[in-house]
Write a protein that holds these residues in place. Structure first.
Motif, PDB file in Angstrom:
ATOM      1  N   LYS A  38      -3.150  20.195  10.163  1.00 16.82           N
ATOM      2  CA  LYS A  38      -1.991  19.734   9.397  1.00 16.82           C
ATOM      3  C   LYS A  38      -1.615  18.339   9.872  1.00 16.82           C
ATOM      4  N   ASN A  42       4.015  17.338   9.497  1.00 15.83           N
ATOM      5  CA  ASN A  42       4.261  18.709   9.038  1.00 15.83           C
ATOM      6  C   ASN A  42       5.449  19.269   9.813  1.00 15.83           C
ATOM      7  N   ASP A  45       7.338  25.545  11.167  1.00 17.46           N
ATOM      8  CA  ASP A  45       7.344  26.627  10.169  1.00 17.46           C
ATOM      9  C   ASP A  45       8.750  27.134   9.850  1.00 17.46           C
ATOM     10  N   LEU A 148       2.285  17.315   1.380  1.00 15.27           N
ATOM     11  CA  LEU A 148       1.790  18.103   2.501  1.00 15.27           C
ATOM     12  C   LEU A 148       0.550  18.895   2.095  1.00 15.27           C
ATOM     13  N   ASN A 149       0.595  19.483   0.908  1.00 12.49           N
ATOM     14  CA  ASN A 149      -0.554  20.218   0.371  1.00 12.49           C
ATOM     15  C   ASN A 149      -1.775  19.293   0.296  1.00 12.49           C
ATOM     16  N   VAL A 152      -3.228  18.631   3.695  1.00  8.43           N
ATOM     17  CA  VAL A 152      -3.998  19.780   4.170  1.00  8.43           C
ATOM     18  C   VAL A 152      -5.382  19.790   3.524  1.00  8.43           C
TER      19      VAL A 152
END
Length: 160
Positions: A38, A42, A45, A148-149, A152
């Motif tokens: 990541k 990022n 979580d 972010l996707n 990744v």
């Protein structure tokens, strides 16, 4: 609360809770996700459930506001349909990313999700500026999630 508010509030709240619950159910932060590379930006979580809780609250208030501001039953039906479609896309992204483990496909889907939010903002803004403004944080959140996707995907491809 007057009787005219009970139906929109109940329907919007139950729908938002269902979308949130389904999205959370299909989100798996297990070994596969933890093993992904990541980007350094990022967030931890723990940020995601907090962010989504705020976003779902804003979506719910926006839906109620737009539904109540709709001038005709046809407009109200479109409000319901657009929010329902957006909820479907929201859950679908989680399924694709976490369950199918396909961030590459999820990125294509997040573009559709983003466009559905934009459609909601434009449509609802025609008769409720407040409803449209309440969706701006959602658009920003999904824009960040999309970036972010993509990161990744770039850091981990190929998938499948």
């Amino acid at each position: 609360m007057n009787r005219m508010m009970i139906i929109p509030v109940t329907v919007a709240t139950v729908a938002a809770l269902c979308v949130a619950a389904l999205g959370a159910t299909v989100t798996d932060l297990g070994p596969w996700y933890q093993g992904l590379a990541k980007p350094g930006w990022n967030p931890p979580d723990v940020v995601f459930p907090i962010g989504w809780t705020v976003i779902y609250a804003l979506i719910t208030v926006s839906a109620i506001t737009a539904w109540r501001a709709a001038r005709t039953s046809a407009q109200a039906e479109w409000v319901i349909g657009l929010f329902a479609f957006n909820g479907f896309l929201n859950i679908t992204w989680s399924l694709i990313f976490f369950r199918l483990q396909r961030p590459d496909w999820a990125f294509a889907e997040v573009i559709l999700l983003w466009l559905s939010i934009l459609a909601l903002i434009i449509y609802c803004g025609r008769f409720s500026k407040q409803a449209a403004l309440l969706l701006l944080p959602y658009l920003g959140w999904v824009s960040f999630a999309g970036a972010l996707n993509w990161a990744v995907v770039e850091l981990n491809a190929p998938f499948g």
